[in-house]
Design an enzyme around this catalytic site. Structure first.
Site, mmCIF file in Angstrom:
data_model
loop_
_atom_site.group_PDB
_atom_site.id
_atom_site.type_symbol
_atom_site.label_atom_id
_atom_site.label_comp_id
_atom_site.label_asym_id
_atom_site.label_seq_id
_atom_site.Cartn_x
_atom_site.Cartn_y
_atom_site.Cartn_z
ATOM 1 N N GLU A 143 0.842 -1.181 0.093
ATOM 2 C CA GLU A 143 0.096 0.134 -0.082
ATOM 3 C C GLU A 143 1.053 1.272 0.197
ATOM 4 O OE1 GLU A 143 -2.862 0.172 3.001
ATOM 5 O OE2 GLU A 143 -2.830 2.572 3.405
ATOM 6 N N GLU B 87 -2.424 12.035 2.585
ATOM 7 C CA GLU B 87 -3.102 11.597 3.870
ATOM 8 C C GLU B 87 -2.917 12.120 5.070
ATOM 9 O OE1 GLU B 87 -2.479 7.523 5.127
ATOM 10 O OE2 GLU B 87 -4.308 7.229 5.796
#
Ligand code: NAG
Ligand code: NAG
Length: 332
Positions: free
Chosen positions: A156, A161
């Site tokens: 991932e 974020e």
């Protein structure tokens, strides 16, 4: 103000605990000894896919399972999604959280998580974004996920974020065992952690945090955003952030040459991680969740009022919880 901001960042660093499948913790590490590993040099990238304009959503699947990070959202598709995922007449792509009134304290808001139908074993990915979601209770991400193995063994990559009132973007890898961020990597951002191996109980990943206040949230939106470009290659994963007024001309002319962009914002070299065996073909993802495993625990230390469950009920918190995307281009 600077002192107060530093204190806020430190309290955020100390406060994050339970962590979820798509983000890392605010772990602080010294980024000492930077020097030996450099970003790849490749000049032959050709455009293979462009996601933009009125047909943007044709290339993406809508995820409708419950949020693996336990956010207070219902991810929707079809007619329920038309008010939350659409393209404006000026071709700006909008992805939003529902901001209607009448959601109860601790209730769930409709939201969107989409991923590209195609996946990419390698390449250069360039996202031009005008605005991103932010605010109390809000946890957006632009990221990618490998398929074919249980998380996190297909890898991932989290490019954008953060949570709540953050101003500094976090860039994180999550992987199976045997992948470490070489702390001598030559990068602009500061290293938060070097252990990419992640599990449900130990989910920080290896991560960088950007400096300055234009990479995430209100500061990013005030300048009409910017460009995040990243490469996934055998030599490593590199990420560059460009402010709106500093986007290289070769990106604008669709002839990108990362070797001309200088030191990357974040760099995960292959020196202590066999990148392509840990990061299998990746689908790109945009989502917005609410509270959940990161925005929830970090809520109070972000300077937000009352509790995260209360924030869900206040529709004003979601008025700017929107991605506004110009394009995502993939080069190989
Ligand atoms: C970002 O930092 C600059 C310089 O310190 C400051 O003038 C500006 O108000 C800040 N912007 C935001 C949105 O915090
Ligand atoms: C609701 O949210 C808005 C925007 O974040 C905030 O200004 C306002 O104070 C909140 N209202 C309450 C009652 O918490």
């Amino acid at each position: 103000m600077i002192g107060a901001l530093a204190a806020l960042v430190l309290s955020l660093a100390a406060s994050t605990s339970a962590l979820a499948p798509h983000h890392g913790a605010h772990r602080r590490h010294n980024a000492a000894g930077k020097s030996t590993s450099f970003a790849p040099r490749s000049t032959s990238y050709k455009l293979v896919d462009e996601y933009s304009g009125q047909n943007f959503f044709d290339g993406w699947d809508f995820f409708t399972d419950s949020d693996p990070t336990h956010g207070l959202v219902n991810y929707v598709s079809g007619s329920a999604a038309t008010k939350l995922a659409y393209v404006q007449s000026d071709d700006t792509v909008v992805i939003a959280v529902d901001n209607s009134d009448g959601i109860s304290v601790g209730g769930k808001r409709n939201s969107i998580r989409i991923s590209t139908k195609k996946s990419y074993e390698r390449g250069l990915f360039i996202a031009d974004i005008f605005a991103m979601p932010h605010g109390c209770g809000v946890w957006p991400a632009y990221w990618s996920l490998g398929a074919g193995k249980d998380w996190p063994n297909a890898g991932e990559i989290d490019i954008i974020e953060g949570v709540n009132t953050n101003t500094e973007n976090q860039i994180t890898l999550h992987s199976g065992a045997g992948c470490v961020l070489d702390k001598t990597a030559d990068a602009v951002a500061r290293i938060l952690g070097t252990t990419c191996e992640s599990s449900d109980g130990n989910n920080a990943g290896c991560a960088y945090q950007q400096t300055g206040n234009t990479s995430y949230g209100h500061g990013f939106n005030l300048q009409a955003g910017g460009v995040f470009a990243h490469t996934l290659e055998a030599s490593g994963i590199s990420v560059w952030f460009f402010d709106r007024d500093a986007i290289p001309s070769d990106i604008q002319s669709k002839k990108p040459d990362p070797s001309s962009w200088g030191t990357p914002t974040a760099f995960f070299p292959n020196t202590q991680c066999d990148i392509l065996s840990h990061f299998l073909a990746q689908s790109l993802i945009f989502d917005i969740t609410v509270c959940g495993d990161w925005a929830g625990p970090a809520y109070a230390s972000s300077g937000c009022p009352n509790t995260c469950n209360d924030a869900v009920a206040n529709s004003s918190n979601f008025d700017v919880a929107q991605w506004k995307i110009s394009s995502v281009r993939v080069y190989q």
